[in-house]
Design a protein around this motif. Structure first.
Motif, PDB file in Angstrom:
ATOM      1  N   ASP A 182       0.793  -1.066   0.257  1.00  0.00           N
ATOM      2  CA  ASP A 182      -0.058  -0.065   0.062  1.00  0.00           C
ATOM      3  C   ASP A 182       0.887   1.164  -0.075  1.00  0.00           C
ATOM      4  OD1 ASP A 182      -2.631  -1.488   0.250  1.00  0.00           O
ATOM      5  OD2 ASP A 182      -1.695  -1.961   2.401  1.00  0.00           O
ATOM      6  N   VAL A 183       2.057   1.182   0.540  1.00  0.00           N
ATOM      7  CA  VAL A 183       2.835   2.475   0.918  1.00  0.00           C
ATOM      8  C   VAL A 183       4.414   1.708   0.697  1.00  0.00           C
ATOM      9  CG1 VAL A 183       3.755   4.117   2.449  1.00  0.00           C
ATOM     10  CG2 VAL A 183       1.374   3.613   2.338  1.00  0.00           C
ATOM     11  N   VAL A 184       5.320   2.512   0.335  1.00  0.00           N
ATOM     12  CA  VAL A 184       6.609   2.176   0.364  1.00  0.00           C
ATOM     13  C   VAL A 184       7.466   3.588   1.010  1.00  0.00           C
ATOM     14  CG1 VAL A 184       7.170   3.318  -1.986  1.00  0.00           C
ATOM     15  CG2 VAL A 184       8.595   1.512  -0.908  1.00  0.00           C
ATOM     16  N   ILE A 185       8.286   2.943   1.981  1.00  0.00           N
ATOM     17  CA  ILE A 185       9.166   3.932   2.547  1.00  0.00           C
ATOM     18  C   ILE A 185      10.655   3.854   2.092  1.00  0.00           C
ATOM     19  CG2 ILE A 185       9.871   4.453   4.927  1.00  0.00           C
ATOM     20  CD1 ILE A 185       7.702   3.282   6.124  1.00  0.00           C
ATOM     21  N   THR A 186      11.233   4.889   1.765  1.00  0.00           N
ATOM     22  CA  THR A 186      12.600   5.062   1.251  1.00  0.00           C
ATOM     23  C   THR A 186      13.259   6.312   1.902  1.00  0.00           C
ATOM     24  OG1 THR A 186      12.426   6.741  -0.237  1.00  0.00           O
ATOM     25  CG2 THR A 186      11.817   4.618  -1.192  1.00  0.00           C
ATOM     26  N   PRO A 187      14.493   6.622   2.201  1.00  0.00           N
ATOM     27  CA  PRO A 187      15.169   7.635   2.703  1.00  0.00           C
ATOM     28  C   PRO A 187      14.669   8.764   1.718  1.00  0.00           C
ATOM     29  CG  PRO A 187      16.821   5.952   2.266  1.00  0.00           C
ATOM     30  CD  PRO A 187      15.620   5.548   1.695  1.00  0.00           C
ATOM     31  N   THR A 188      14.179   9.944   2.088  1.00  0.00           N
ATOM     32  CA  THR A 188      13.976  11.165   1.377  1.00  0.00           C
ATOM     33  C   THR A 188      15.043  11.589   0.742  1.00  0.00           C
ATOM     34  OG1 THR A 188      12.524  11.813   3.045  1.00  0.00           O
ATOM     35  CG2 THR A 188      12.802  13.388   1.499  1.00  0.00           C
TER      36      THR A 188
END
Length: 497
Positions: free
Chosen positions: A395-401
């Motif tokens: 549903d969501v992906v998290i990465t470093p900004t």
């Protein structure tokens, strides 16, 4: 509490920043606002510690608006205090290209005559808009005075927001390391470092609680990450088009809290549902920390920021697993498309001859990219197809900004093109993908870098239509791991350049 206290952008009350001989009156009775009510508007402890007791259940912008609607604050006083604060601070920050303190105060007083004051979502809230977006009566950066407000400005004003001024914007077709011609925008956390954007610097310095920003190749999220605030770029068509470069650029929001950003975005998008940030249901979240190219490296503190966000999400009950995003050649495709659009959209500028010389050179380079057909729609189609398959599992992906601390604060607009391009690619390789496909993404603060003295952050991204999901997840992360809303007036210690 002094009757001359001023309400700050972070929701706190400060006597020192009040305009001379002014007080915050009850908008209905005209009497000074009692200390107990001023205290109700005050922010939590500035360090954002979880154990801090707070009267601010929502963000400072939402609190200002609620107090104005209830007659506990006069919008004229809020605008006057904001104008005084900005005028004093911008002598060294140089974030504003147009400051309209007197006009804003007059406009805010006019709010009291509106029949719908009691329902305005941003009643009396001081905001800033990125220069280049038409604001009636104010000059455009490379053209004449704007005859009418852009849609986003009109929506902000209709919601009761007070436009305090225009903040410096990058030249057309510029990369993420630029922040306006002939000015250096310094980071409020560490003045030797770049701020990402003038809008981000204004928010992090506590000058206003909410700012509009145009996100092309990641500007809103880059600035939010650099300055330790929250920023969101909605998906394509959520907010009225951003004009030239509209297929890569979206109107976004920067704020000291997720709640305020959600409220402002709900106004820009004319979607009240976006202001609701209750916790989401259980989400499937992918954690992707690898860079878009093997040629790039990611600072371990930024990788740790993404892992920290994933850990907080897992503790909140979401399903989180390591994964890899199918970037393909997205970074190259976004860069080529950015150049090609610059060449195509240059004639749309009212007075393209007034563009700086280096901007004209980039437009010429874009014409070459366009002539050789190096930027093709099929490139985007391939990237989007892979992402659609990826998001069947998440549903969501998290990465470093970002991949590194903000670059040194310098006049990047005078640097040569290869140096600017290389610095941008090393610094912000995670953000352009979401501009290329036009999907929503946000940046959430996740601590401080151990030697640069600047914040670190995690990027949340999702498929089309996931703005509400991203906002709700970001608000949940903020609740479980709150951040200091604004930088200290005097940054501590000495920093590495």
């Amino acid at each position: 509490m002094s009757d001359e206290a001023a309400i700050m952008a972070d929701g706190s009350i400060s006597a020192g920043n009040a305009a001379p001989h002014t007080a915050i009156p009850n908008a209905k009775t005209g009497e000074p606002m009692p200390a107990r009510l001023l205290g109700a508007v005050a922010d939590a402890r500035p360090d954002g510690a979880p154990e801090a007791e707070t009267a601010l259940e929502r963000g400072p912008a939402a609190t200002i608006a609620a107090c104005v609607r209830d007659g506990l604050l006069h919008p004229g006083q809020v605008a006057a205090d904001a104008g005084t604060r900005i005028a004093a601070a911008d002598r060294k920050r140089h974030a504003f290209s147009v400051l309209r303190a007197e006009q804003a105060t007059a406009e805010s007083v006019g709010l009291m005559e509106r029949d719908d004051l009691d329902v305005l979502p941003l009643a009396g809230v001081p905001v800033v808009v990125e220069h280049g977006v038409p604001l009636a009566g104010e000059p455009m950066p490379w053209g004449p005075v704007a005859a009418a407000d852009h849609h986003v400005v009109a929506r902000l004003r209709a919601a009761g927001a007070v436009v305090m001024g225009l903040v410096a914007a990058p030249e057309p077709s510029r990369w993420v390391t630029s922040a306006g011609t002939e000015r250096v925008i310094r980071n409020p956390w560490n003045p030797t470092r770049y701020a990402g954007s003038a809008a981000g610097a204004a928010i992090a310095a506590g000058l206003v609680p909410v700012a509009h920003g145009c996100d092309g190749l990641g500007e809103v999220r880059v600035a939010a990450a650099c300055c330790g605030i929250f920023g969101i770029k909605p998906g394509q068509y959520t907010v009225p088009a951003a004009g030239p470069w509209s297929s890569l650029v979206e109107h976004g929001v920067l704020a000291t809290s997720v709640d305020d950003a959600a409220l402002a975005l709900s106004v820009l998008a004319a979607r009240p549902d976006l202001a609701e940030v209750d916790p989401p249901g259980r989400l499937r979240i992918g954690l992707a920390v690898d860079p878009p190219s093997r040629l790039l490296r990611v600072d371990r503190r930024w990788t740790a920021a993404a892992r920290r966000a994933a850990s907080v999400a897992a503790a909140a009950g979401h399903s989180v697993e390591p994964t890899a995003l199918p970037y393909g050649n997205a970074l190259l495709a976004a860069s080529l498309r950015w150049l090609a659009l610059g060449a195509r959209e240059a004639p749309a500028l009212l007075q393209p001859g007034r563009l700086p010389r280096r901007a004209r050179h980039r437009v010429a380079l874009g014409r070459t990219v366009h002539r050789l057909r190096l930027a093709r729609p099929a490139q985007i189609d391939r990237v989007e197809a892979r992402l659609l398959e990826f998001f069947e599992r998440y549903d969501v992906v998290i990465t470093p900004t970002l991949a590194a601390p903000p670059p040194t604060a310098r006049a990047w607009h005078f640097r040569n093109r290869p140096a600017t391009l290389l610095a941008g690619a090393r610094f912000a390789p995670f953000t352009p993908l979401w501009n290329l496909v036009g999907w929503p993404a946000a940046s959430v603060p996740m601590g401080m870098h151990s030697w640069s003295g600047t914040p670190v952050a995690a990027q949340l991204a999702g498929p089309p239509g996931s703005e509400s999901t991203l906002l709700r997840l970001a608000a949940q992360l903020e609740t479980r791991r709150p951040w200091q809303r604004t930088a200290p007036e005097t940054p501590p210690g000495r920093f590495r350049r």
